[in-house]
Design an enzyme around this catalytic site. Structure first.
Site, PDB file in Angstrom:
ATOM      1  N   LYS A   2     -21.116 -91.159  11.479  1.00  0.00           N
ATOM      2  CA  LYS A   2     -21.285 -92.385  12.262  1.00  0.00           C
ATOM      3  C   LYS A   2     -19.961 -92.812  12.887  1.00  0.00           C
ATOM      4  CE  LYS A   2     -23.081 -97.111  11.574  1.00  0.00           C
ATOM      5  NZ  LYS A   2     -23.695 -98.014  10.580  1.00  0.00           N
ATOM      6  N   SER A  36     -27.415-100.377  12.363  1.00  0.00           N
ATOM      7  CA  SER A  36     -26.483 -99.807  13.314  1.00  0.00           C
ATOM      8  C   SER A  36     -26.348 -98.300  13.238  1.00  0.00           C
ATOM      9  CB  SER A  36     -25.110-100.445  13.128  1.00  0.00           C
ATOM     10  OG  SER A  36     -24.591-100.175  11.834  1.00  0.00           O
ATOM     11  N   SER A  72     -28.134-101.397   7.656  1.00  0.00           N
ATOM     12  CA  SER A  72     -27.858-100.450   8.732  1.00  0.00           C
ATOM     13  C   SER A  72     -28.116 -98.990   8.392  1.00  0.00           C
ATOM     14  CB  SER A  72     -26.410-100.606   9.210  1.00  0.00           C
ATOM     15  OG  SER A  72     -26.258-101.810   9.920  1.00  0.00           O
TER      16      SER A  72
END
Length: 455
Positions: free
Chosen positions: A73, A147, A171
């Site tokens: 990520k 996210s 997330s």
């Protein structure tokens, strides 16, 4: 047939496949599939091939993730790759070194093939930036969540078998639910934390997103440097656990979608069939959302200020983020985040578990299907807040508690054509128990490993 991380690692470690063969296949899938999804912001093809070639010279037999392609990520450092955190405000300079969890993944034989998309500063439950929208492989008109939306889209489309994510208010769990994946947020101190800001006052943790419980357990064990976690998801023996079903939380905007409520009932029935004691009882969810909201805005402000102190240009933040971080600076200056807020919530939930004799709590993972895939980055702060809280109100409690929690797939919504899921969490140290229960649910209610058309 969809490949799993466990299967790839076993094939590479035994010599049946080479690391380069596996990585080349993953890069080919990314080239073929990602143009329509925008899961990756950076594909490190040359570096991944070089890493795979170097890996071939190591003793592969003892590497738990031998040759497994993995995505990271875009909010932890990856050496040689800029860490942009979804923002034009950040520096374009490449990171000098890996985050400790990336180091652990590489040491275990994983090959980093790229970096996945996030909303700005990882603040939101849909993943987009100006001019670029990440889409859900199950239904491209909807978001894969946020996210860790890019991570979820990459795994759910079969581009990579596992991906790194992190979770400050859901997330990992929200995108996993949106995309039909298994995702787990470990409790505090299990995996090396974020190295920037204040970790959203201890709410944010790194963890895996995967197609299977066994793959997530394997990755979590490596990230935590705890091999016992790596085997936990494969143990489908009965665990002595009671599950409390709770449906209505005060932060929910409107009622829970009936199909999502039905997924919860289906999961409760599955647990009963397995032999768990399932008790339906309202959870004492805090009626005051301030402890959660204050940590959200205050943590975002700390992240933004660190970006500014490292050469970033905060004037380039999106308007919604500028409003969010401005509120956070006010919170931080006035010292509005206090330990006793969290302590009171922990005490309340502990008393509930003791009173009901339960080890885990189960709720819906989401209140309704994913948000539309659109330019949320161009909309105002209030519109984003309403949308985010409206569809994902349940996850944040676990972040305030700093306890482990997971999202387990449970059917497909007949209208949105996207997966549904249930949310389970427990006390600190219950990761092994959670993984065992998830493996039982996986066996009782199997789910597709990737979205239709991507197997």
């Amino acid at each position: 047939m969809t490949e799993t991380a466990v299967g790839i690692a076993e094939a590479v470690a035994s010599g049946r496949r080479s690391p380069r063969e596996v990585v080349d296949a993953a890069l080919a899938r990314i080239a073929e599939r990602d143009g329509a999804l925008n899961a990756f912001v950076s594909v490190e093809a040359d570096a991944a091939r070089a890493e795979a070639d170097a890996l071939a010279g190591r003793d592969l037999a003892g590497l738990p993730l031998a040759g497994v392609p993995v995505a990271i990520k875009d909010n932890v450092p990856v050496a040689g790759v800029p860490q942009r955190v979804g923002s034009a405000a950040t520096s374009s300079r490449p990171s000098a070194e890996d985050h400790p969890l990336v180091t652990r993944l590489r040491a275990a034989g994983a090959v980093v093939v790229g970096v996945t998309a996030v909303p700005e500063l990882c603040l939101w439950g849909a993943t987009d930036t100006p001019g670029r929208i990440t889409r859900n492989p199950w239904n491209p008109e909807l978001t894969p969540g946020g996210s860790s939306g890019g991570a979820a889209a990459a795994v759910a489309s079969g581009q990579v078998p596992i991906a790194h994510g992190n979770d400050g208010l859901g997330s990992i769990r929200i995108p996993s639910a949106d995309c039909g994946l298994f995702g787990i947020k470990p409790g505090r101190g299990v995996v090396p934390p974020q190295t920037s800001g204040n970790g959203w006052y201890g709410m944010s943790e790194n963890g895996p997103l995967a197609t299977t419980v066994a793959d997530a357990a394997l990755m979590l064990g490596v990230m935590a440097d705890d091999p016992s976690l790596g085997a936990a998801g494969r143990d489908t023996g009965r665990a002595p656990v009671g599950v409390v079903v709770a449906e209505n939380f005060p932060l929910a905007v409107g009622s829970t979608d009936r199909h999502w409520a039905g997924a919860l009932s289906d999961a409760a029935a599955a647990l009963t069939e397995i032999g768990h004691r399932v008790t339906s009882s309202p959870l004492p969810y805090p009626t005051n959302p301030a402890p959660l909201l204050l940590r959200w805005v205050g943590g975002a402000a700390a992240d933004a200020d660190e970006i500014g102190s490292h050469g970033g240009d905060l004037s380039r933040l999106q308007p919604r983020t500028r409003r969010h971080t401005a509120l956070g600076r006010l919170v931080n200056r006035r010292g509005l985040v206090r330990d006793e807020q969290r302590t009171a919530i922990v005490t309340s939930v502990e008393q509930y578990l003791e009173r009901t004799g339960s080890d885990l709590v189960m709720t819906p993972m989401l209140a309704r299907p994913p948000l539309p895939a659109r330019q949320w980055s161009g909309r105002g702060w209030l519109a984003n807040m309403y949308a985010n809280i409206g569809y994902a109100p349940f996850a944040g409690l676990v972040n305030v508690l700093q306890w482990p929690g997971m999202s387990v797939p449970m059917g497909v919504h007949p209208e949105s054509r996207t997966p549904m899921a249930v949310h389970l969490f427990g006390r600190p140290g219950s990761e092994t128990l959670l993984l065992a229960v998830a493996a039982q649910l996986e066996q009782a209610r199997p789910w597709p490993l990737v979205a239709p058309g991507f197997a």
